[in-house]
Design an enzyme around this catalytic site. Structure first.
Site, PDB file in Angstrom:
ATOM      1  N   ASP A 171      43.200  39.152  42.614  1.00 50.86           N
ATOM      2  CA  ASP A 171      43.029  40.565  42.963  1.00 50.86           C
ATOM      3  C   ASP A 171      41.555  40.989  42.928  1.00 50.86           C
ATOM      4  O   ASP A 171      40.668  40.174  42.653  1.00 50.86           O
ATOM      5  CB  ASP A 171      43.900  41.401  42.011  1.00 50.86           C
ATOM      6  CG  ASP A 171      44.388  42.692  42.630  1.00 50.86           C
ATOM      7  OD1 ASP A 171      43.853  43.107  43.668  1.00 50.86           O
ATOM      8  OD2 ASP A 171      45.309  43.308  42.062  1.00 50.86           O
ATOM      9  N   TRP A 205      42.509  43.404  49.614  1.00 50.33           N
ATOM     10  CA  TRP A 205      42.994  44.587  50.346  1.00 50.33           C
ATOM     11  C   TRP A 205      42.404  44.736  51.750  1.00 50.33           C
ATOM     12  O   TRP A 205      42.344  45.833  52.307  1.00 50.33           O
ATOM     13  CB  TRP A 205      42.738  45.870  49.525  1.00 50.33           C
ATOM     14  CG  TRP A 205      43.057  45.720  48.078  1.00 50.33           C
ATOM     15  CD1 TRP A 205      44.165  45.119  47.534  1.00 50.33           C
ATOM     16  CD2 TRP A 205      42.259  46.148  46.961  1.00 50.33           C
ATOM     17  NE1 TRP A 205      44.105  45.161  46.163  1.00 50.33           N
ATOM     18  CE2 TRP A 205      42.944  45.775  45.782  1.00 50.33           C
ATOM     19  CE3 TRP A 205      41.031  46.809  46.862  1.00 50.33           C
ATOM     20  CZ2 TRP A 205      42.443  46.049  44.504  1.00 50.33           C
ATOM     21  CZ3 TRP A 205      40.530  47.079  45.590  1.00 50.33           C
ATOM     22  CH2 TRP A 205      41.243  46.697  44.432  1.00 50.33           C
ATOM     23  N   GLY A 206      41.906  43.631  52.310  1.00 55.40           N
ATOM     24  CA  GLY A 206      41.389  43.679  53.675  1.00 55.40           C
ATOM     25  C   GLY A 206      40.046  44.376  53.776  1.00 55.40           C
ATOM     26  O   GLY A 206      39.574  44.682  54.874  1.00 55.40           O
ATOM     27  N   ASP A 228      47.825  48.583  49.210  1.00 53.30           N
ATOM     28  CA  ASP A 228      49.168  48.254  48.700  1.00 53.30           C
ATOM     29  C   ASP A 228      50.296  48.895  49.503  1.00 53.30           C
ATOM     30  O   ASP A 228      50.213  50.052  49.895  1.00 53.30           O
ATOM     31  CB  ASP A 228      49.299  48.738  47.254  1.00 53.30           C
ATOM     32  CG  ASP A 228      48.471  47.879  46.306  1.00 53.30           C
ATOM     33  OD1 ASP A 228      47.738  46.998  46.785  1.00 53.30           O
ATOM     34  OD2 ASP A 228      48.574  48.112  45.093  1.00 53.30           O
TER      35      ASP A 228
HETATM   36  C1  GLA Z   1      46.566  45.712  43.140  1.00 53.64           C
HETATM   37  C2  GLA Z   1      47.264  44.757  44.103  1.00 53.64           C
HETATM   38  C3  GLA Z   1      48.765  44.890  43.916  1.00 53.64           C
HETATM   39  C4  GLA Z   1      49.134  44.566  42.484  1.00 53.64           C
HETATM   40  C5  GLA Z   1      48.369  45.474  41.530  1.00 53.64           C
HETATM   41  C6  GLA Z   1      48.551  45.066  40.087  1.00 53.64           C
HETATM   42  O1  GLA Z   1      46.819  47.042  43.447  1.00 53.64           O
HETATM   43  O2  GLA Z   1      46.891  45.031  45.421  1.00 53.64           O
HETATM   44  O3  GLA Z   1      49.450  44.045  44.814  1.00 53.64           O
HETATM   45  O4  GLA Z   1      48.843  43.225  42.228  1.00 53.64           O
HETATM   46  O5  GLA Z   1      46.980  45.461  41.811  1.00 53.64           O
HETATM   47  O6  GLA Z   1      47.807  45.855  39.213  1.00 53.64           O
END
Ligand code: GLA
Length: 671
Positions: A171, A205-206, A228
């Protein structure tokens, strides 16, 4: 079935097994020998020759992870048929760690959640013939505040390898502005050093376009393309829109990841979940289920394990589907398959039924005298002379696979559509139109239509019709007059389903097509001043759980259901929502003004930014522009004379929906 490879040699044979998709309709790579033989796959073919399939804890469980959950989920993956359908990764997301690193600077699992450690758990998952995934962050802390892996890549990769981890979701929170490529490369290299075949899922996240090359180049097998996902129609369709133009960047061992599935999490209809799953299948998205596998209802299980849809997703050629037509609410998406067929999704975003048709040649298929059509949700097959058509329900996708020059002896392709208004007023007659298209060469004989309506509705035009013959290439349209006679249960609106059957005879066969649509019974508000929070909602979409009446929405400081509060001022009435949110109210032309005090709720302590929009019958009546957390409420006061449907929308202002709890405080109508 896959087993956990421990050596490069074992890896090669494991991959060979992994590429054998348990599906009926996928052609094998050209290198494959006779049927039933394993395709020969070498290590160079990588860790994800087809999009990874599995499960992840985050979408349904958030921080509530534990060894028990993982064990039970792995067992459910086997017993539910998910494993047999191709799912094999059981992935733990955020919140599995203890708050501090342990001896030697190693990550340690939370001893309460994982009392026997990760290795034991991984062994159990492997003993079921499954693989295990874990989560870490290319920053100083994970998004939920646990130890980050930035600067600890070597030790963390080694720890994961020693535990027997097969998949790492990596992440992006708290990344200190260090370039993503650098941070992800460091972990990829650390994994490489372990010599273990660990899939790397890049989750930035792109934001830095990993698809453009660096994602694959550093050693990632998949990369998120957006923020997300949430369990809402608005969320996944918004993500779908962001996939346009990314088709060419995805392929074997390097997949665009539009985020994990929400199928079965409870906030959408079966039709909506089917559409979500179908579009993810066509996008070659990693199919990572995000629901509770231990407690799945049958419709959810069927969606997730559908052989035909999975075959589309797992096709060895790995060509991502793309949008080939966009008529506003109606879209056509097509994905070329390795056997020369095309998978096509006819996607309807509208709230009423529609028919979508496209010539086979427009799908990239060669000209042919006939085409075989397989409806992938209904497992029916038919033949068309060239039109690929579907009667598509509200918020639905019809998914077909089309082969040129096949299936001539099948039933003529026919579709039955039923068009009805979205909402009707008690006592007022309305029209329902049924249309039967015959896209085959041969005629349909003795076609009978029957309209079924629930108690509370009468069909004034008689509820059956007969047509001796609908010729190939022809269609039959019929209008029906209905009237809602039931007493209305103000303030609740009621819903009806209308169904029609068409029977036809070709040779000895009888075919049936069914169409239905929900129609909502509404009534215009009574005259006077009305609190919007006391009204029935014609429809409501919300970013987080249901829309709250007279309460704030969201899971911030003050909690879901707290008193609404904007910049310290509390409000007793109104609607509490979370971006992206669309609430629609039926006014029936009976109201004059709408007013409210709007702003970001104090839930998240000054975080969040949104935009409020008020629309009447599609026309924008008021817009607030960008509103930030902590800013005082702004008043909205607009005329709504002659408005039938009023729409209240809160968008995330284009920067993701974190902290976006918002209030339509003191929302009132004068009617
Ligand atoms: C980010 C990721 C999610 C998830 C959360 C966990 O937002 O994009 O997919 O893994 O963190 O905290």
């Amino acid at each position: 079935m896959r087993f956990r490879p421990r050596t490069p040699l074992a890896l090669a044979s494991a991959l060979a097994l992994a590429t054998l998709t348990p599906t009926v309709a996928t052609a094998a790579p050209p290198s494959e020998g006779a049927q039933g033989q394993e395709p020969s796959v070498t290590r160079s073919e990588g860790l994800a020759p087809t999009p990874p399939m599995g499960w992840n804890s985050w979408n349904n469980f958030g921080c509530e992870v534990s060894a028990k959950l993982v064990r039970q989920t792995a067992e459910a993956m086997v017993s539910s048929g998910m494993k047999a359908a191709g799912y094999d990764y059981v992935n733990i997301d955020d919140c599995w760690m203890a708050e501090r690193r342990g001896p030697g600077g190693r990550l340690v699992p939370d001893p309460d959640k994982f009392p026997n450690g990760m290795k034991t758990l991984a062994d159990h998952v492997h003993s079921l013939g499954l693989e295990i995934g874990i989560y870490a962050t290319a920053g100083t802390e994970t998004c939920a505040g646990y130890p980050g892996s930035l600067g600890h890549e070597r030790i963390d990769a080694r720890t994961f390898a020693e535990w027997g981890i097969d998949y790492l979701k990596y992440d992006n929170c708290n990344n200190r502005g260090i370039p993503a490529e650098e941070r992800y490369r460091a972990m990829a290299e650390a994994i490489e050093t372990t010599g273990e075949p660990i899939v790397l899922s890049i989750c930035e996240w792109g934001q830095n376009a990993p698809w453009k090359g660096w994602g694959r180049e550093v050693g990632g097998q998949l990369w998120r393309t957006t923020g997300d996902i949430r369990d809402t129609w608005t969320s996944w369709t918004g993500i779908l829109d962001e996939q346009v133009g990314l088709t060419k960047y995805s392929g074997p061992n390097g997949w665009n990841d539009p985020d994990m599935l929400e199928v079965g999490n409870g906030n959408m209809s079966t039709a909506e979940y089917r559409a979500h799953f179908a579009m993810w299948a066509l996008l070659n998205a990693p199919l990572i289920a995000g629901n509770d596998l231990r407690d799945m209802d049958e419709p959810t299980r069927r969606i997730l394990t559908d052989e035909d849809l999975i075959a589309v997703n797992q096709d060895w050629a790995g060509v991502q589907g793309r949008k080939i037509r966009d008529d506003g609410d109606q879209e056509v998406w097509a994905k070329p398959m390795s056997d020369g067929s095309v998978a096509v999704a006819l996607f309807n975003r509208a709230r009423t039924n529609t028919t979508i048709s496209v010539p086979a040649e427009r799908l990239g298929l060669p000209p042919a005298s006939h085409y075989r059509l397989r409806d992938l949700w209904h497992d029916t097959e038919s033949t068309s002379t060239g039109t690929v058509r579907g009667a598509v329900g509200a918020h639905s996708a019809v998914v077909l696979r089309v082969w040129p020059r096949q299936g001539e002896r099948l039933a003529p392709a026919h579709s039955l559509n039923l068009r009805a208004p979205e909402h009707v007023e008690s006592g007022e007659p309305f029209t329902v139109t049924t249309t039967l298209h015959n896209d085959g060469r041969r005629p349909l004989h003795e076609v009978r239509l029957r309209l079924r309506v629930p108690v509370g509705y009468t069909v004034e035009s008689g509820n059956s019709a007969h047509n001796r013959l609908v010729r190939g290439g022809g269609s039959w349209q019929r209008e029906w007059t209905l009237r809602p006679t039931g007493t209305r249960h103000a303030p609740d609106s009621r819903t009806l389903e209308v169904a029609a059957d068409a029977n036809s005879r070709t040779g000895d066969d009888t075919h049936t097509a069914t169409a239905e649509q929900e129609v909502t019974l509404v009534s215009a508000p009574a005259s006077g001043g009305i609190e919007v929070s006391s009204m029935p909602l014609l429809s409501a979409e919300n970013g987080m759980g249901p829309v709250e009446r007279d309460r704030a929405n969201g899971y911030g400081e003050r909690g879901d259901g707290a008193t609404m509060s904007i910049a310290g001022t509390e409000y007793a009435t109104g609607l509490g929502v979370h971006a992206d949110s669309v609430v629609r109210l039926y006014l029936g032309g009976e109201c004059e003004r709408f007013s409210a005090q709007v702003g970001v709720d104090d839930q998240y302590d000054g975080e969040g930014s949104v935009e409020f929009t008020v629309r009447g019958d599609g026309r924008t009546l008021a817009e607030t522009g960008h509103r930030e957390g902590g800013q005082p409420a702004v008043p909205i006061d607009v005329g709504v004379t002659d408005t039938t449907v009023l729409q209240l929308r809160v968008s995330d202002a284009g920067d993701g929906d974190y902290g976006d709890a918002a209030d339509w405080a003191k929302a009132q109508l004068r009617c």
